[in-house]
Design a protein around this motif. Structure first.
Motif, PDB file in Angstrom:
ATOM      1  N   ASN A 195     -11.129   7.877  -8.652  1.00  0.00           N
ATOM      2  CA  ASN A 195     -11.741   8.053  -9.961  1.00  0.00           C
ATOM      3  C   ASN A 195     -13.243   8.191  -9.771  1.00  0.00           C
ATOM      4  N   TRP A 196     -13.760   9.405  -9.800  1.00  0.00           N
ATOM      5  CA  TRP A 196     -15.178   9.648  -9.517  1.00  0.00           C
ATOM      6  C   TRP A 196     -16.087   9.039 -10.577  1.00  0.00           C
ATOM      7  N   ALA A 197     -15.689   9.032 -11.835  1.00  0.00           N
ATOM      8  CA  ALA A 197     -16.523   8.477 -12.901  1.00  0.00           C
ATOM      9  C   ALA A 197     -16.680   6.965 -12.737  1.00  0.00           C
ATOM     10  N   TYR A 198     -15.589   6.279 -12.441  1.00  0.00           N
ATOM     11  CA  TYR A 198     -15.655   4.831 -12.208  1.00  0.00           C
ATOM     12  C   TYR A 198     -16.501   4.537 -10.971  1.00  0.00           C
ATOM     13  N   HIS A 199     -16.341   5.336  -9.938  1.00  0.00           N
ATOM     14  CA  HIS A 199     -17.078   5.123  -8.695  1.00  0.00           C
ATOM     15  C   HIS A 199     -18.581   5.308  -8.900  1.00  0.00           C
ATOM     16  N   GLU A 200     -18.981   6.244  -9.750  1.00  0.00           N
ATOM     17  CA  GLU A 200     -20.409   6.432 -10.043  1.00  0.00           C
ATOM     18  C   GLU A 200     -21.008   5.181 -10.684  1.00  0.00           C
ATOM     19  N   ILE A 201     -20.281   4.581 -11.599  1.00  0.00           N
ATOM     20  CA  ILE A 201     -20.775   3.384 -12.283  1.00  0.00           C
ATOM     21  C   ILE A 201     -20.767   2.174 -11.351  1.00  0.00           C
ATOM     22  N   SER A 202     -19.657   1.962 -10.651  1.00  0.00           N
ATOM     23  CA  SER A 202     -19.561   0.792  -9.778  1.00  0.00           C
ATOM     24  C   SER A 202     -20.510   0.904  -8.590  1.00  0.00           C
ATOM     25  N   HIS A 203     -20.836   2.113  -8.189  1.00  0.00           N
ATOM     26  CA  HIS A 203     -21.744   2.306  -7.065  1.00  0.00           C
ATOM     27  C   HIS A 203     -23.154   1.831  -7.402  1.00  0.00           C
ATOM     28  N   LYS A 204     -23.585   2.032  -8.629  1.00  0.00           N
ATOM     29  CA  LYS A 204     -24.899   1.537  -9.059  1.00  0.00           C
ATOM     30  C   LYS A 204     -24.938   0.013  -9.012  1.00  0.00           C
ATOM     31  N   VAL A 205     -23.862  -0.624  -9.418  1.00  0.00           N
ATOM     32  CA  VAL A 205     -23.778  -2.086  -9.357  1.00  0.00           C
ATOM     33  C   VAL A 205     -23.794  -2.540  -7.904  1.00  0.00           C
ATOM     34  N   HIS A 206     -23.091  -1.816  -7.049  1.00  0.00           N
ATOM     35  CA  HIS A 206     -23.050  -2.145  -5.626  1.00  0.00           C
ATOM     36  C   HIS A 206     -24.461  -2.152  -5.040  1.00  0.00           C
ATOM     37  N   HIS A 207     -25.263  -1.152  -5.340  1.00  0.00           N
ATOM     38  CA  HIS A 207     -26.614  -1.089  -4.796  1.00  0.00           C
ATOM     39  C   HIS A 207     -27.543  -2.109  -5.450  1.00  0.00           C
ATOM     40  N   ARG A 208     -27.279  -2.457  -6.660  1.00  0.00           N
ATOM     41  CA  ARG A 208     -28.092  -3.480  -7.317  1.00  0.00           C
ATOM     42  C   ARG A 208     -27.898  -4.828  -6.630  1.00  0.00           C
TER      43      ARG A 208
END
Length: 68
Positions: A31-44
């Motif tokens: 799911n690319w849309a979910y991954h875009e959102i969760s990726h920002k949290v990952h880097h935070r």
């Protein structure tokens, strides 16, 4: 590949990166849309030992056997 495409750094054109991210996600059933959102949290939260369990932040000694 998906990680670099998310950063829009794989190719110079950000639109090409996004297009290939979506194509790669479809081909790998992600799911690319979910991954875009969760990726920002990952880097935070990267390298915060109480939140990000992906990395061990403790210093390590160099071991030749591991290196080889």
């Amino acid at each position: 590949m998906g990680h670099e495409l998310l950063h829009r750094t794989f190719f110079k054109d950000p639109k090409l990166n996004r297009l290939l991210l979506i194509a790669n996600s479809v081909l790998t059933w992600n799911n690319w849309a979910y991954h875009e959102i969760s990726h920002k949290v990952h880097h935070r939260d990267t390298l915060r030992s109480d939140v990000d369990f992906e990395f061990d932040v403790r210093p390590r000694t160099f071991e030749w056997l591991t290196f080889v």
